[in-house]
Design a protein around this motif. Structure first.
Motif, short mmCIF file in Angstrom:
data_model
loop_
_atom_site.label_atom_id
_atom_site.label_comp_id
_atom_site.label_asym_id
_atom_site.label_seq_id
_atom_site.Cartn_x
_atom_site.Cartn_y
_atom_site.Cartn_z
N VAL A 47 0.75 -1.20 0.04
CA VAL A 47 0.00 0.03 0.04
C VAL A 47 0.89 1.19 -0.05
N ALA A 48 0.30 2.38 -0.24
CA ALA A 48 1.04 3.64 -0.46
C ALA A 48 -0.08 4.51 0.13
N TYR A 49 0.24 5.70 0.92
CA TYR A 49 -0.61 6.66 1.46
C TYR A 49 -0.56 8.12 1.19
N ASP A 50 -1.54 8.70 1.29
CA ASP A 50 -1.39 10.30 1.08
C ASP A 50 -2.43 10.61 2.10
N ASP A 51 -1.65 11.10 3.23
CA ASP A 51 -2.20 11.33 4.43
C ASP A 51 -3.02 12.49 4.47
N GLU A 52 -2.47 13.43 3.66
CA GLU A 52 -3.14 14.73 3.45
C GLU A 52 -4.46 14.68 2.89
N ARG A 53 -4.95 13.79 1.86
CA ARG A 53 -5.94 13.43 1.33
C ARG A 53 -6.61 12.44 1.79
N ASP A 54 -6.26 11.78 3.01
CA ASP A 54 -6.86 10.54 3.63
C ASP A 54 -7.02 9.42 2.62
N LEU A 55 -5.96 9.18 1.84
CA LEU A 55 -6.29 8.09 0.79
C LEU A 55 -5.17 6.90 1.10
#
Length: 237
Positions: A47-55
């Protein structure tokens, strides 16, 4: 672009998540040797995260266990389903990982997670969690050590030392390439530790990290970038 939401009834706090872990932990199967190394399919998950977009973007890549050729790949993008809490990281990503797995038409075979199984404070990391939920054999191959005691294995490919927790072997530090730092292998579900290490070595003919993880890591990063670009273009309309 479809973004997977958080399932109804998903644990919302640490106490609820730990209750789920304890309940599912009772379903672990640890007495099976698992599929023979080098046969059938193996599926890398990452998995990969984009915490700013909550994705969170998940990838599932099926390989032929003998040739290591890619058979099929799938991705899914979802909302991060749980806050960051050490020991409960599986709850952040499992709904999206399951969605990627469900998109496959090929038999996934053995699941290979970039993370831990029994080598976990409550003996139930991501590999074990996914194994129990899917019923499939699973192993964890982590790039970084957790909180366990271990000695450095010998320098030769295939050398290993046990990961110990309160004197119990919960995994192994395994040298997949001579002179390169080890990876950390643990049983997830329905696989023996000896076979988990044998699979890991066969999946790592040239690099430290298994080909399953290398493919899934690259794919989930691409999927996240595409989701970010799509959301950016929607926001600019």
């Amino acid at each position: 672009m479809t973004i997977i939401g958080i399932p109804a009834g998903w644990p919302a706090d640490e106490d609820a998540a730990r209750d789920v872990q304890r309940e599912l932990r009772g379903r672990l199967v640890l007495g099976e040797s698992g599929p023979p190394p080098g046969e059938g399919h193996v599926t890398g998950l990452d998995v990969a995260y984009d915490d700013e977009r909550d994705l969170v973007a998940a990838a599932a890549v099926v390989l032929d266990a003998r040739t290591l050729d890619v058979v099929e790949e799938a991705t899914a993008v979802g909302r991060v389903s749980f806050p960051y809490v050490p020991g409960l990281l599986a709850f952040r990503e499992i709904p999206t990982v399951l969605a990627a797995l469900d998109s496959l038409s090929a038999d996934p075979g053995l699941l290979v997670c970039d993370g831990y199984g029994l080598a976990h404070p409550r003996r139930f990391g991501l590999a074990s969690h996914l194994g129990v939920l899917t019923g499939r054999p699973s192993i964890g191959v982590a790039k970084n050590p957790f909180t366990f005691t271990y000695g450095q294995p010998g320098d030769a490919r295939g050398d290993f030392t046990p990961l110990l927790a309160d004197g119990e072997e919960v995994g192994r530090a395994l040298r997949t390439q001579a002179g390169v730092k080890p990876v950390y292998v643990s049983v997830g579900h329905r696989v023996s530790l000896d076979n988990a290490c044998a699979h890991t070595l066969l999946l790592s003919p040239r690099y430290r990290v298994p080909e399953t993880t290398r493919h899934a890591d690259s794919l989930c990063r691409r999927a996240l970038k595409e989701a970010q670009e799509s959301l950016g273009s929607l926001g600019s309309v």
